[in-house]
Scaffold this active site. Structure first.
Site, short mmCIF file in Angstrom:
data_model
loop_
_atom_site.label_atom_id
_atom_site.label_comp_id
_atom_site.label_asym_id
_atom_site.label_seq_id
_atom_site.Cartn_x
_atom_site.Cartn_y
_atom_site.Cartn_z
N ASP A 48 -59.28 32.07 12.99
CA ASP A 48 -59.88 32.92 14.01
C ASP A 48 -60.58 32.07 15.07
OD1 ASP A 48 -60.97 35.45 15.12
OD2 ASP A 48 -62.86 34.67 14.36
N GLU A 119 -54.03 34.87 11.60
CA GLU A 119 -55.12 33.92 11.77
C GLU A 119 -55.12 32.87 10.65
OE1 GLU A 119 -58.28 36.88 14.07
OE2 GLU A 119 -58.43 36.58 11.89
#
Length: 223
Positions: A48, A119
């Site tokens: 992320d 992610e």
């Protein structure tokens, strides 16, 4: 030692990921429903941040405008929905490692899970190949979105907030009215209302997305 399915390894390599530590990549694709000691959550946390920096750097270099406009585009491009879209385009659902019940519940198609896995894959690639190679990978995978209209239009919640202020109304109020489904495939229903005007409801895979959709519907109906 845990080994990747050969087809999954080939698939990752074809999409530009650097696969050396197969156990790491197995972790990146493993959902908590399997009961495995290691799942994708830690790699998702890392990925992320890598994704955010890579997209922010690209916007800084290539897009004009003030900080607010850049932030709006960034939020759209790194959203769970955007990540899930890339994941679907890549064929991620076929390679997620899920528990039997989670798979039967349709977790492989969950926007939240697909976004998380996207992610986690970036996190794994960062560990294997470093930031530079991973940023290049992000720029390639997100090329269409970076050159498109994602985040250019005003966010529905911002538009509603401004509409309420401009019409001398109280600020919109958001209320979670229902949460259903298992944790890995939760559904949230949110109601947004503006006093003396009206209200709308929307359901989505996350509270934030439900709020956004409810605001969009409100503007369609009352704006």
């Amino acid at each position: 030692m845990i080994m990747l399915d050969p087809a999954t390894k080939d698939w990752l390599t074809e999409h530009g990921f650097v696969v050396e530590d197969e156990e790491l990549w197995q972790e990146a694709l493993t959902h908590g429903s399997t009961g495995a000691l290691r799942d994708y959550q830690r790699l998702e946390f890392l990925g992320d941040r890598v994704l955010g920096l890579a997209i922010a750097a690209s916007l800084y270099r290539n897009v004009g405008g003030a900080e607010g406009a850049l932030a709006q585009r960034l939020n759209a491009l790194v959203s769970k929905g955007a990540c899930a879209k890339i994941a679907r385009t890549m064929g991620v659902p076929e390679h997620i490692v899920l528990g039997k019940q989670a798979r039967e519940d349709g977790a492989a198609g969950s926007q939240n899970i697909l976004g998380d896995v996207m992610e986690s894959l970036l996190g794994a690639n960062y560990i294997e190949a470093g930031y530079g190679a991973t940023a290049e990978l992000v720029h390639r995978l997100w090329a269409k979105e970076l050159n498109g209209h994602a985040g250019r239009a005003k966010h529905p919640k911002s538009a509603l907030q401004e509409w309420a202020a401009g019409n001398q109304r109280k600020p919109p109020e958001y209320k979670l009215v229902d949460r259903s489904g298992p944790d890995h495939a939760a559904r949230f229903t949110v109601q947004v209302s503006v006093k003396n005007v009206g209200q709308t409801e929307a359901t989505a895979n996350s509270k934030q997305e439900a709020e956004t959709e409810a605001a969009r519907l409100f503007m369609e109906q009352y704006g």
